[in-house]
Design a protein around this motif. Structure first.
Motif, PDB file in Angstrom:
ATOM      1  N   ASP A 165      -0.256  52.647  94.279  1.00  0.00           N
ATOM      2  CA  ASP A 165      -0.627  51.538  93.403  1.00  0.00           C
ATOM      3  C   ASP A 165      -2.087  51.155  93.581  1.00  0.00           C
ATOM      4  O   ASP A 165      -2.781  50.840  92.609  1.00  0.00           O
ATOM      5  CB  ASP A 165       0.277  50.340  93.692  1.00  0.00           C
ATOM      6  CG  ASP A 165      -0.084  49.141  92.840  1.00  0.00           C
ATOM      7  OD1 ASP A 165       0.011  49.245  91.592  1.00  0.00           O
ATOM      8  OD2 ASP A 165      -0.461  48.095  93.405  1.00  0.00           O
ATOM      9  N   ALA A 166      -2.561  51.185  94.810  1.00  0.00           N
ATOM     10  CA  ALA A 166      -3.938  50.791  95.081  1.00  0.00           C
ATOM     11  C   ALA A 166      -4.934  51.885  94.717  1.00  0.00           C
ATOM     12  O   ALA A 166      -6.081  51.594  94.334  1.00  0.00           O
ATOM     13  CB  ALA A 166      -4.092  50.418  96.561  1.00  0.00           C
ATOM     14  N   GLU A 167      -4.539  53.137  94.803  1.00  0.00           N
ATOM     15  CA  GLU A 167      -5.490  54.229  94.584  1.00  0.00           C
ATOM     16  C   GLU A 167      -5.312  54.905  93.222  1.00  0.00           C
ATOM     17  O   GLU A 167      -6.222  54.927  92.414  1.00  0.00           O
ATOM     18  CB  GLU A 167      -5.340  55.265  95.718  1.00  0.00           C
ATOM     19  CG  GLU A 167      -5.775  54.771  97.069  1.00  0.00           C
ATOM     20  CD  GLU A 167      -7.269  54.496  97.133  1.00  0.00           C
ATOM     21  OE1 GLU A 167      -8.038  55.199  96.453  1.00  0.00           O
ATOM     22  OE2 GLU A 167      -7.665  53.571  97.864  1.00  0.00           O
ATOM     23  N   LEU A 168      -4.120  55.428  92.993  1.00  0.00           N
ATOM     24  CA  LEU A 168      -3.927  56.222  91.785  1.00  0.00           C
ATOM     25  C   LEU A 168      -3.868  55.351  90.530  1.00  0.00           C
ATOM     26  O   LEU A 168      -4.610  55.575  89.567  1.00  0.00           O
ATOM     27  CB  LEU A 168      -2.656  57.062  91.910  1.00  0.00           C
ATOM     28  CG  LEU A 168      -2.339  57.983  90.721  1.00  0.00           C
ATOM     29  CD1 LEU A 168      -3.458  58.987  90.514  1.00  0.00           C
ATOM     30  CD2 LEU A 168      -1.015  58.702  90.926  1.00  0.00           C
ATOM     31  N   LEU A 169      -3.009  54.350  90.497  1.00  0.00           N
ATOM     32  CA  LEU A 169      -2.840  53.555  89.288  1.00  0.00           C
ATOM     33  C   LEU A 169      -4.099  52.786  88.922  1.00  0.00           C
ATOM     34  O   LEU A 169      -4.541  52.797  87.768  1.00  0.00           O
ATOM     35  CB  LEU A 169      -1.659  52.587  89.463  1.00  0.00           C
ATOM     36  CG  LEU A 169      -0.263  53.193  89.558  1.00  0.00           C
ATOM     37  CD1 LEU A 169       0.787  52.101  89.539  1.00  0.00           C
ATOM     38  CD2 LEU A 169      -0.006  54.175  88.429  1.00  0.00           C
ATOM     39  N   SER A 170      -4.676  52.090  89.882  1.00  0.00           N
ATOM     40  CA  SER A 170      -5.849  51.270  89.582  1.00  0.00           C
ATOM     41  C   SER A 170      -7.014  52.119  89.077  1.00  0.00           C
ATOM     42  O   SER A 170      -7.705  51.747  88.120  1.00  0.00           O
ATOM     43  CB  SER A 170      -6.260  50.479  90.825  1.00  0.00           C
ATOM     44  OG  SER A 170      -6.587  51.362  91.893  1.00  0.00           O
ATOM     45  N   LYS A 171      -7.238  53.260  89.709  1.00  0.00           N
ATOM     46  CA  LYS A 171      -8.336  54.128  89.268  1.00  0.00           C
ATOM     47  C   LYS A 171      -8.050  54.734  87.892  1.00  0.00           C
ATOM     48  O   LYS A 171      -8.936  54.820  87.037  1.00  0.00           O
ATOM     49  CB  LYS A 171      -8.570  55.237  90.293  1.00  0.00           C
ATOM     50  CG  LYS A 171      -9.166  54.727  91.598  1.00  0.00           C
ATOM     51  CD  LYS A 171      -9.419  55.878  92.560  1.00  0.00           C
ATOM     52  CE  LYS A 171     -10.033  55.368  93.850  1.00  0.00           C
ATOM     53  NZ  LYS A 171     -10.295  56.469  94.826  1.00  0.00           N
ATOM     54  N   PHE A 172      -6.822  55.158  87.685  1.00  0.00           N
ATOM     55  CA  PHE A 172      -6.488  55.746  86.385  1.00  0.00           C
ATOM     56  C   PHE A 172      -6.599  54.711  85.274  1.00  0.00           C
ATOM     57  O   PHE A 172      -7.121  55.000  84.191  1.00  0.00           O
ATOM     58  CB  PHE A 172      -5.079  56.328  86.430  1.00  0.00           C
ATOM     59  CG  PHE A 172      -4.640  56.943  85.120  1.00  0.00           C
ATOM     60  CD1 PHE A 172      -5.122  58.177  84.718  1.00  0.00           C
ATOM     61  CD2 PHE A 172      -3.749  56.277  84.288  1.00  0.00           C
ATOM     62  CE1 PHE A 172      -4.733  58.731  83.508  1.00  0.00           C
ATOM     63  CE2 PHE A 172      -3.346  56.819  83.089  1.00  0.00           C
ATOM     64  CZ  PHE A 172      -3.837  58.053  82.699  1.00  0.00           C
ATOM     65  N   TYR A 173      -6.121  53.500  85.518  1.00  0.00           N
ATOM     66  CA  TYR A 173      -6.200  52.452  84.501  1.00  0.00           C
ATOM     67  C   TYR A 173      -7.644  52.073  84.180  1.00  0.00           C
ATOM     68  O   TYR A 173      -7.947  51.625  83.079  1.00  0.00           O
ATOM     69  CB  TYR A 173      -5.432  51.209  84.960  1.00  0.00           C
ATOM     70  CG  TYR A 173      -3.933  51.405  85.012  1.00  0.00           C
ATOM     71  CD1 TYR A 173      -3.337  52.486  84.375  1.00  0.00           C
ATOM     72  CD2 TYR A 173      -3.114  50.532  85.735  1.00  0.00           C
ATOM     73  CE1 TYR A 173      -1.962  52.671  84.430  1.00  0.00           C
ATOM     74  CE2 TYR A 173      -1.740  50.710  85.800  1.00  0.00           C
ATOM     75  CZ  TYR A 173      -1.170  51.788  85.142  1.00  0.00           C
ATOM     76  OH  TYR A 173       0.181  51.985  85.191  1.00  0.00           O
ATOM     77  N   TYR A 174      -8.547  52.258  85.119  1.00  0.00           N
ATOM     78  CA  TYR A 174      -9.955  51.945  84.885  1.00  0.00           C
ATOM     79  C   TYR A 174     -10.686  53.089  84.174  1.00  0.00           C
ATOM     80  O   TYR A 174     -11.485  52.867  83.279  1.00  0.00           O
ATOM     81  CB  TYR A 174     -10.639  51.638  86.218  1.00  0.00           C
ATOM     82  CG  TYR A 174     -12.113  51.364  86.085  1.00  0.00           C
ATOM     83  CD1 TYR A 174     -12.584  50.122  85.699  1.00  0.00           C
ATOM     84  CD2 TYR A 174     -13.047  52.363  86.357  1.00  0.00           C
ATOM     85  CE1 TYR A 174     -13.948  49.875  85.565  1.00  0.00           C
ATOM     86  CE2 TYR A 174     -14.409  52.132  86.233  1.00  0.00           C
ATOM     87  CZ  TYR A 174     -14.856  50.891  85.833  1.00  0.00           C
ATOM     88  OH  TYR A 174     -16.206  50.646  85.693  1.00  0.00           O
ATOM     89  N   ILE A 175     -10.398  54.314  84.576  1.00  0.00           N
ATOM     90  CA  ILE A 175     -11.167  55.448  84.049  1.00  0.00           C
ATOM     91  C   ILE A 175     -10.682  55.872  82.666  1.00  0.00           C
ATOM     92  O   ILE A 175     -11.492  56.242  81.793  1.00  0.00           O
ATOM     93  CB  ILE A 175     -11.080  56.647  85.027  1.00  0.00           C
ATOM     94  CG1 ILE A 175     -11.703  56.259  86.368  1.00  0.00           C
ATOM     95  CG2 ILE A 175     -11.769  57.873  84.449  1.00  0.00           C
ATOM     96  CD1 ILE A 175     -11.531  57.318  87.432  1.00  0.00           C
ATOM     97  N   PHE A 176      -9.380  55.833  82.423  1.00  0.00           N
ATOM     98  CA  PHE A 176      -8.824  56.408  81.202  1.00  0.00           C
ATOM     99  C   PHE A 176      -9.389  55.775  79.922  1.00  0.00           C
ATOM    100  O   PHE A 176      -9.787  56.509  79.003  1.00  0.00           O
ATOM    101  CB  PHE A 176      -7.299  56.294  81.237  1.00  0.00           C
ATOM    102  CG  PHE A 176      -6.613  56.906  80.047  1.00  0.00           C
ATOM    103  CD1 PHE A 176      -6.676  58.280  79.818  1.00  0.00           C
ATOM    104  CD2 PHE A 176      -5.917  56.132  79.144  1.00  0.00           C
ATOM    105  CE1 PHE A 176      -6.056  58.853  78.721  1.00  0.00           C
ATOM    106  CE2 PHE A 176      -5.295  56.687  78.048  1.00  0.00           C
ATOM    107  CZ  PHE A 176      -5.366  58.060  77.837  1.00  0.00           C
ATOM    108  N   PRO A 177      -9.448  54.455  79.759  1.00  0.00           N
ATOM    109  CA  PRO A 177     -10.024  53.910  78.500  1.00  0.00           C
ATOM    110  C   PRO A 177     -11.472  54.325  78.281  1.00  0.00           C
ATOM    111  O   PRO A 177     -11.877  54.584  77.151  1.00  0.00           O
ATOM    112  CB  PRO A 177      -9.896  52.388  78.696  1.00  0.00           C
ATOM    113  CG  PRO A 177      -8.826  52.207  79.715  1.00  0.00           C
ATOM    114  CD  PRO A 177      -8.957  53.360  80.628  1.00  0.00           C
ATOM    115  N   ARG A 178     -12.244  54.409  79.356  1.00  0.00           N
ATOM    116  CA  ARG A 178     -13.646  54.809  79.203  1.00  0.00           C
ATOM    117  C   ARG A 178     -13.770  56.283  78.860  1.00  0.00           C
ATOM    118  O   ARG A 178     -14.685  56.680  78.128  1.00  0.00           O
ATOM    119  CB  ARG A 178     -14.396  54.482  80.498  1.00  0.00           C
ATOM    120  CG  ARG A 178     -14.572  52.979  80.692  1.00  0.00           C
ATOM    121  CD  ARG A 178     -14.789  52.584  82.155  1.00  0.00           C
ATOM    122  NE  ARG A 178     -14.961  51.139  82.261  1.00  0.00           N
ATOM    123  CZ  ARG A 178     -13.956  50.271  82.238  1.00  0.00           C
ATOM    124  NH1 ARG A 178     -12.708  50.717  82.143  1.00  0.00           N
ATOM    125  NH2 ARG A 178     -14.192  48.972  82.327  1.00  0.00           N
TER     126      ARG A 178
END
Length: 1172
Positions: free
Chosen positions: A1083-1096
């Motif tokens: 939750d701290a590494e994979l989800l948060s990073k994916f949720y930030y990078i994917f829209p951009r």
């Protein structure tokens, strides 16, 4: 709505379809009363699926529509109870009785309608619909005959074409005769399909248009409701005229201005009226009155055309004016002229020559003044040297020669006369007249309007070039708009038989050899050639707009491309009507729009289809229809009576009013024969004939080593033609024959300009109609919602990111924990099956005895003699922790994220766009792949302590006990379901039990098999024995699960100290510890990073990273959006074309005002004369 139709009257009611909004309830009732059953009725009631631009597809709550026709008595007996003749009731309910969704019940149809026809006035219309319905192809029908099908009549051909359109539009319909009515039901996939179908049928039958006019069908052209009434006295009234038509009518009346500007034909036109599309005499007169620009002015400016002064033209007028002046006055004028000539330069030098020839008739005073002037003129001898040759070459008319002679002999040559004294003139007026003429020449006397023919001709050519260029630009825009034959401006269509010289004529006009050549038929497609004059360009080049090849400066490459495009047509087809668009930009070409067609043939070859001759004739006939100008090419060595081009043009232009004849190969016949062809009256053309040679000399293009096919042949052809025509008196100036490529260019430019100008009015009206229809469709179908490819992409991307944001709120740590726990539970079951539970067996041999059966685990002493259970549990927990939980957990969560992204795409706008789906999938996959590598390794480090020591707390044990009980129950249900499926496959529970009983006896030793039983045993087949082994395994597994489920629920497993007796609980507790650690880290590494990078990443791939062509391709992948974009683009293009045409009208009005002012100035100057 209630309507009463009196006897012998008619009602035509063809409204727009009802368009219900989403979640709306609509109900309407339309009642028609027919007096004495003698009224005539033609009404349509239809409904659409909603606003398709907003994605509505039968999203209504309820729709009800009822149509009733009643017979009533007219006159004083109107109180008699009416009688029902017809009732048609349509009910569309969202709920229905089938349980299916509304849109599914409509089976993809977006329109449903009813057409009701009754009455003697519409008898032919009723019969027409019934006959057309009978002619529809039936399911299963087939012509079993072997003979060839008879040739179809034009009506049958139209019917087949219409039926094909119905199939393409997904339209179905039926017609039936019901109690004196003809009732038609129809449905289609799109609104346009039903609209076009109704319009085609009404137009083909014709009675509606004949009785009520075109306005009765306006609603079938995206117009508003039109109602027509036909009375007994044949009076036809149409009500509710649309505001769009009213405005178009006013605009049309406002444009009808009359100009009295006279028109003078140019010198190279033999007729007295402007040419181009003049099909009637009065049409020519109208064109004379509507001359677009005055002679002597540029097309786009109010600046008069000027040129260098001509010294030989105005002398006769000046001589007349100076004839009455005295010698002294003339001398004084010359003296003044001497000073001004000092400033005049070369103009004064020219005056010296004329003055020298008048010296003999001057007085002493004039001689003295001349000496003064000569002294001044000596200072500008260089100007004299420059113009001396021009002075000697001046040819004086007879009246001037008489003025300049003395005693019947020419006068002495001025100061260079050999020292002879000048003699006394017979009449002083002659000498003064000549001196006055010389002085006026020095002053640069202002010319009269009638003397500006040369300047006006140059300005006229410039004006024609500019006007034609503007019209060709408008024609290109109209070609882009398309979809209507009325939205066209004329072109020049080149026709002729093969080897008549068509290609040579076009290449002479362009100045390059660029057309395909060959022994066989190489021109198989029409070539739409647009010539654009670029006066400031340094290079000549061509473009193929449809191919996107860019600028092609090598004309041999253009020739090769044209050859390849033509030869791409299959040999079995030979010709096609798919045009090739080519634009050539050059400072050496005029603005022209030409269409080169395949040449006529007389005999087809063996490798050509037998219908090739007819196909070429049909193709050419389609292009030479009005308003196009026909350029008929004929060879000089072929009689005009046998000219295929003239014969074809006579079919569509019998009076020869828009046909230009071109006679090629003039050097192959006698001059007398050539001149007779050009002046032929038997096959006269209003635009006349032009004779050309067009033969390119062998060295015209120079060396072939470095020119790359760019050698211009214009000058070489011009020299060759001038050499031929000037050497024969039959083509001299007095013959008034048009010869040479240069004259052909001018004539084509003039005729095309006039034809385009003549068609501007009708084209403008057609554009206004098309614009009104496009605007109406834009308003009704799309609610005037602007749309572009960029805005659609931005809206789609924002909507998808919004849905992704909602997904991020719903998919967090809790969902990750559930996924991981479910996966680890399966891993625990696998370990238990491998180390504790029963295993499948492959044969029927007796099983080996178990030293420590699972049934004895409850009473075993794992820490004593039965340490096997301790070893099994320790190895199982080690296998679970060393399973690679980091990689497993990361892979499970990444796969879940990718699956959710795919689901979001499938329910978004992007579902209809393969390009966007692929881009989004690639974006998410690449991000997850890059993140998974590092995160999996880091997660393995986090769970590494559990590989060596695991401590379980009491609460964790209790939680694991509850969870594993649920897991065992689920596994038990799975095994029981597998047993039921197996029983169904074998043939019942009894048969399975029989097989299982036989297998148990064999394994227990009660039955001895001979062999291994591979081929079957005990009356059971090998396949049945295989199913039996599976059934025995599942039975034993069910028993084990039930036993372990009871053990887990027992008091023994309530304490964590008995972990060796309850391995299921301990392993579940270990799996829970691993899950807690993994879900926190992911939750701290994979989800948060994916949720930030994917829209951009989406913005980069589908926003800034796309080119304009890719954005357009994306938007047009959706059929509905493509239609919306087409409507918007068509509306914008039509508006732009109207603005361009309005600018032409403004230029025309401005030129007319300038012409009027110039005429007024000319009238004022007629009152007197002046040197200035």
């Amino acid at each position: 709505m209630t309507v009463t139709v009196t006897a012998h009257s008619a009602l035509v009611y063809l409204p727009d379809p009802v368009q219900p909004f989403a979640q709306s309830a609509f109900s309407q009732s339309q009642v028609y009363h027919l007096e004495n059953e003698q009224g005539n009725l033609c009404v349509c009631d239809w409904v659409t699926s909603g606003r398709s631009a907003r994605g509505e597809n039968w999203n209504i709550h309820e729709y009800r529509s009822r149509n009733e026709v009643w017979a009533v008595r007219g006159g004083p007996e109107g109180s008699v109870k009416p009688r029902l003749l017809l009732r048609d009731n349509l009910i569309l309910d969202k709920k229905g009785r089938t349980g299916m969704a509304f849109s599914e019940r409509m089976d993809g149809y977006s329109v449903f309608g009813t057409l009701i026809i009754r009455g003697a006035l519409f008898a032919s219309l009723s019969t027409f619909f019934l006959e057309e319905f009978e002619a529809l192809p039936r399911i299963g029908s087939r012509n079993w005959g072997d003979s060839a099908q008879p040739e179809l009549t034009p009506g049958e051909q139209r019917r087949n074409q219409r039926q094909q359109r119905e199939k393409d539009d997904g339209l179905i319909w039926s017609a039936a005769h019901v109690r004196g009515f003809v009732l038609i039901k129809f449905a289609s996939r799109e609104v346009e399909g039903s609209r076009n179908w109704l319009k085609d049928l009404f137009r083909e039958e014709g009675s509606i248009i004949k009785l009520f006019g075109e306005r009765a069908l306006l609603c079938l052209k995206y117009s508003i409701q039109e109602v027509g009434t036909f009375t007994e006295h044949s009076t036809i009234t149409t009500t509710t005229m649309s505001g769009r038509l009213a405005s178009a009518r006013l605009a049309t009346l406002a444009r009808r201005t009359v100009s009295n500007t006279p028109r003078r034909p140019l010198s190279y036109i033999s007729n007295q009226l402007p040419a181009g599309g003049l099909l009637r005499t009065d049409a020519g007169l109208r064109l004379v009155k509507r001359r677009p620009w005055p002679l002597g002015s540029y097309a786009l400016h109010n600046i008069p055309a000027t040129r260098s002064i001509s010294f030989a033209r105005f002398i006769p007028k000046l001589v007349t004016k100076f004839a009455t002046a005295g010698a002294a006055a003339g001398g004084a004028v010359i003296a003044g002229a001497s000073y001004l000539q000092y400033q005049a330069g070369q103009a004064g030098s020219f005056a010296v020559g004329l003055f020298n020839k008048t010296k003999d008739g001057a007085t002493e005073f004039a001689s003295g003044a001349y000496g003064t002037a000569t002294g001044v003129f000596d200072q500008i001898s260089r100007g004299w040297d420059k113009t001396k040759g021009d002075v000697q070459s001046v040819e004086y008319p007879e009246w001037m020669q008489r003025l300049m002679t003395r005693d019947g002999t020419p006068g002495s040559g001025g100061g260079g006369g050999g020292g002879q004294e000048p003699e006394e003139p017979k009449k002083s007026g002659a000498g003064v007249a000549a001196a006055g003429a010389s002085t006026a020449a020095a002053f640069g006397y202002s010319e009269e309007e009638d003397d500006k023919v040369e300047g006006e001709k140059i300005a006229r050519d410039e004006q024609m070039m500019m006007l034609t260029k503007k019209m060709i630009e408008i024609r290109g825009l109209l070609q882009t708009v398309g979809q209507s034959e009325s939205l066209t401006l004329p072109s020049i269509v080149v026709i002729g038989s093969q080897s008549s010289g068509k290609s040579s004529v076009l290449e002479a006009i362009v100045g390059h050899e660029f057309l395909p050549k060959g022994s066989n038929m190489v021109t198989r497609r029409p070539i739409e050639l647009t010539l654009v004059n670029t006066p400031d360009a340094q290079a000549e080049y061509g473009e193929f707009p449809a191919l996107g090849l860019g600028k092609v400066t090598d004309f041999s490459q253009i020739q090769k491309t044209l050859t390849d495009l033509n030869l791409a047509v299959p040999a079995s087809q030979c010709v096609t009507d798919d045009p090739i668009q080519l634009r050539i930009y050059s400072p050496n070409v005029p603005h022209l729009s030409l269409i080169d067609l395949p040449g006529y043939i007389q005999v087809t070859g063996r490798d050509q289809p037998p219908e090739l001759k007819e196909k070429i004739a049909e193709l050419c006939e389609r292009y030479i229809q009005p308003p196009n100008v026909i350029l008929a090419i004929s060879a000089a060595d072929v009689d005009l009576a046998n000219s295929t081009a003239l014969r074809a043009s006579r079919k569509v232009d019998p009076r020869g009013e828009r046909t230009i004849g071109v006679i090629t190969k003039m050097d192959l016949v006698d001059p007398d024969r050539g001149a007779s062809l050009l002046s032929d009256k038997k096959y006269a053309l209003r635009l006349g004939y032009v004779g050309v040679v067009c033969r390119v000399p062998a060295n015209a293009t120079g060396s072939k080593l470095f020119n790359r096919g760019n050698g211009n042949i214009t000058n070489a052809i011009a020299k060759n033609e001038n050499a031929y025509f000037s050497s024969h008196a039959e083509f001299g100036p007095e013959s008034h024959l048009d010869t040479g490529t240069n004259n052909l260019r001018k004539k084509l430019m003039h005729v095309l300009e006039q034809t385009m100008a003549a068609s501007l009015k009708t084209t403008g009206e057609a554009i206004q109609r098309e614009l009104a229809e496009a605007t109406y469709e834009y308003k009704v179908q799309y609610n005037e919602r602007p749309l572009s490819a960029e805005s659609y992409l931005a809206e789609s991307l924002d909507a998808f990111k919004h849905s992704f944001r909602g997904f991020t709120d719903q998919f967090g740590r809790q969902q990750v924990r559930e996924l991981l726990k479910q996966e680890l539970d399966q891993q625990v079951l696998n370990l238990l099956a491998q180390r504790y539970w029963n295993k499948p067996f492959e044969d029927l041999s007796a099983p080996l005895p178990e030293s420590d059966p699972l049934s004895s685990l409850a009473k075993a002493d794992p820490e004593g003699e039965q340490q096997i259970w301790q070893i099994k549990l320790d190895s199982s927990s080690a296998a679970l922790t060393k399973l690679g939980v980091g990689r497993l957990a990361t892979s499970v969560v990444a796969s879940a994220l990718q699956a959710h992204i795919d689901r979001l795409v499938s329910v978004s706008r992007f579902s209809a766009h393969p390009f966007a789906r692929q881009a989004i999938s690639e974006a998410s996959t690449s991000i997850l792949r890059d993140l998974s590598y590092d995160i999996a390794d880091e997660l393995e480090i986090c769970i590494k302590p559990y590989k060596y020591r695991i401590e379980v707390e009491d609460n964790e044990w209790t939680k694991g006990r509850e969870n594993v009980a649920n897991v065992l129950k689920d596994e038990l249900k799975v095994c029981e379901s597998a047993v039921k499926r197996l029983e169904d496959q074998v043939g019942g529970r009894k048969r399975v039990r029989d097989v299982m009983a036989f297998i148990d006896r064999v394994r227990s030793g009660q039955v001895v098999l001979e062999g291994d039983g591979i081929g079957g045993a005990g009356g059971f087949s090998a396949a049945l024995l295989q199913k039996g082994r599976e059934a025995v395994f599942l039975r034993d597994r069910v028993d084990v699960l039930k036993m372990r489920l009871l053990a887990v629920k027992s008091k023994q497993c309530a304490n964590k100290k008995n972990k060796y007796h309850c391995p299921e609980v301990f392993l579940d507790a270990v799996a829970d510890k691993l899950t807690t650690t993994a879900d926190l880290f992911l939750d701290a590494e994979l989800l948060s990073k994916f949720y930030y990078i994917f829209p951009r990443e989406l913005d980069a791939r589908l926003g800034r990273g796309l080119s304009q062509s890719e954005i357009d391709r994306f938007a047009r992948e959706d059929p509905k959006i493509r239609r919306h974009l087409d409507v918007v683009r068509r509306k914008e293009l039509l508006e732009h074309v109207l603005k361009e045409m309005e600018s032409l009208r403004q230029l025309e009005a401005r030129e007319k005002r300038y012409t009027a002012r110039r005429e007024e100035g000319r009238e004022r100057r007629k009152g007197g004369w002046s040197l200035f």
